[in-house]
Design an enzyme around this catalytic site. Sequence first.
Site, PDB file in Angstrom:
ATOM      1  N   SER A 194     -28.375   8.205  18.892  1.00 42.36           N
ATOM      2  CA  SER A 194     -28.342   8.536  17.477  1.00 42.36           C
ATOM      3  C   SER A 194     -27.890   9.994  17.306  1.00 42.36           C
ATOM      4  O   SER A 194     -26.814  10.354  17.763  1.00 42.36           O
ATOM      5  CB  SER A 194     -29.714   8.263  16.837  1.00 42.36           C
ATOM      6  N   ASP A 263     -25.180 -17.839  15.800  1.00 41.61           N
ATOM      7  CA  ASP A 263     -25.891 -17.610  17.061  1.00 41.61           C
ATOM      8  C   ASP A 263     -25.227 -18.321  18.237  1.00 41.61           C
ATOM      9  O   ASP A 263     -25.085 -17.770  19.330  1.00 41.61           O
ATOM     10  CB  ASP A 263     -27.344 -18.067  16.905  1.00 41.61           C
ATOM     11  N   ASP A 266     -21.372 -17.738  20.902  1.00 44.31           N
ATOM     12  CA  ASP A 266     -21.145 -17.132  22.214  1.00 44.31           C
ATOM     13  C   ASP A 266     -21.516 -18.082  23.351  1.00 44.31           C
ATOM     14  O   ASP A 266     -21.604 -17.676  24.514  1.00 44.31           O
ATOM     15  CB  ASP A 266     -21.907 -15.813  22.355  1.00 44.31           C
ATOM     16  N   VAL A 268     -24.391 -19.978  23.577  1.00 47.64           N
ATOM     17  CA  VAL A 268     -25.816 -20.269  23.753  1.00 47.64           C
ATOM     18  C   VAL A 268     -26.578 -19.825  22.512  1.00 47.64           C
ATOM     19  O   VAL A 268     -26.276 -18.782  21.923  1.00 47.64           O
ATOM     20  CB  VAL A 268     -26.384 -19.573  25.016  1.00 47.64           C
ATOM     21  N   ASP A 270     -29.673 -18.231  21.330  1.00 47.51           N
ATOM     22  CA  ASP A 270     -30.722 -17.432  21.950  1.00 47.51           C
ATOM     23  C   ASP A 270     -31.206 -16.279  21.076  1.00 47.51           C
ATOM     24  O   ASP A 270     -31.837 -15.346  21.564  1.00 47.51           O
ATOM     25  CB  ASP A 270     -30.223 -16.874  23.289  1.00 47.51           C
ATOM     26  N   ASP A 426     -27.056  -2.957  15.031  1.00 48.36           N
ATOM     27  CA  ASP A 426     -27.548  -1.666  14.543  1.00 48.36           C
ATOM     28  C   ASP A 426     -27.451  -1.629  13.025  1.00 48.36           C
ATOM     29  O   ASP A 426     -26.369  -1.760  12.457  1.00 48.36           O
ATOM     30  CB  ASP A 426     -26.728  -0.533  15.159  1.00 48.36           C
ATOM     31  N   HIS A 464     -30.893  -0.218  16.473  1.00 50.27           N
ATOM     32  CA  HIS A 464     -30.969   1.240  16.578  1.00 50.27           C
ATOM     33  C   HIS A 464     -32.177   1.632  17.437  1.00 50.27           C
ATOM     34  O   HIS A 464     -33.162   2.177  16.955  1.00 50.27           O
ATOM     35  CB  HIS A 464     -31.054   1.863  15.194  1.00 50.27           C
TER      36      HIS A 464
END
Length: 534
Positions: A194, A263, A266, A268, A270, A426, A464
Amino acid sequence: MRLPLLLSVFVVSALAQDRVALPASACEGLSGLTLAPEKIGLPTGGAAVQSAQMVAANAKDNPNGDYCKVVGIVKPKNPTSPNLEFEVNLPASWNLRALQMGGGGYDGSLVNGLGAFTLQPAGVENPLKQGYVTLGSDGGHKGAAGFDGSFGLDDEALRNFGKESVKKAHDAAIQVIKKAYGRAPQRFYFIGGSQGGHEALDAAARYPKDYDGVVANYPAYNVTMLHLGSLNAGRAVYEGGGAAWLSPAKTKLITDAVYAACDSLDGVKDGIIGNVRGCNATFDVKTLRCADGSDKGDTCLSDAQLAAVAKITSEYKPGVKAAGLDSFPRWALLEGALFRERSNFGSVQQPSNPNTGKEPLLYIAGEQTAKFIIARNPQLDVMKFDPRDYRDRIATVGSIMDVSDVSLKAFKARGGKIILTHGTADDFITPHNTEVYYAKQVKEFGQSSLDSFARFYMIPGFGHGFGPFNAKFDGLKAIQDWVEKGQAPAGMVTTDGNPNANRARPMCEWPRYPKFTGAAGTEGNAASFTCTMP
């Protein structure tokens, strides 16, 4: 100047084997040490050690072995400005290296360097325990908890926060180290996240002669433009007298829908969205619209709320330029950022009355910069603030607080190395902000040349400093191996630090993401994922 090859090889060997003991009398002898202003490479009133004491390995709550704790101040050039407080920790058995740690938020409290470095995995010893001299500072002022921008009314305090505290703390530490051990460090590193990630990039770009390697995690490298973008997002939910307000329930409605649609893209399901570009093409927030566009409760979004979402998830052009940037990228609300932890959109109790002290975090960050650093008017009505009215001041502030237009050319020429990370989830510094920074470096150096000294990893599900995937990786070892052994990062793995998570993922160089290509039942194994172009 870089060391000749044979001497460099010798130094690496010495670093791997040799230790320097802290003389028994050295710690006590540091108490009362004063440093003349010329010992600090920027204008100051000098520095002074206020206390120095040995801490025994068996002292209560000390996991770091025997060390000398040194606390001091760098005095301001302007006698009415605040001191910069620093701490340097000197291990009894020193490995000839130093690690400076960055702060967070608006700084304002002492980073003591006694704990873990940013994203340090469980089971890895603290740097001080490993034998590093560790150090940190308060950024050049003291501040209230949270975001308190009042220090920005003072020019020297603002310069310290923006870019100078890194150098001042470094130079004070060098003098303490020389006095204690009779020599300077052979290698000097910086790690932060940060604001600390910003400070890491300041170390590399502004002070390239002082640092060998830096790890910049989710960096706030462009505080001015970042906070203008934050304020824009915060104000979006106040429009229409509160009609655009995104309550915690409304925010959850959005993010739940995003995860339901994205979800598994990609490979899977998870709780992590890895294929962000696929998600952009798949999910349309307008499917959550209330039937006639009016607010029907927590199961749909009104037209006013959809307008706020559109504003938050679009590029923002404030009509001004700061440190080479004239826009701020979209927030990741529709890509996996949850905006729940720390209540970025959920903490306000009177949405039509910003200034209650319980505003969304994004609003607060932008408000404090607008009031105390740009306008320098604590009574400013931030809802009416127009950056275009402060064009010249914003350009000045950008030159102080932002590192977006400071070249890494000198750092590269010296042989410095950079590891850069961000998380796709983030919700306080959008991951697209670091993409912008990295793209600027590609444009300046070219991909092949950039790869020789900098690597950028985007970590799915990481927020974050927390998130669905609470990423941990040994950045200190990775940067040390690259600097000292010439071993560029390869095959790095990040583990999930959430309780009982027991899963890992490969760290993929951006823009690749980890796609599941393994067998059922191996979803927790990094080897079951392949870094894939979107």
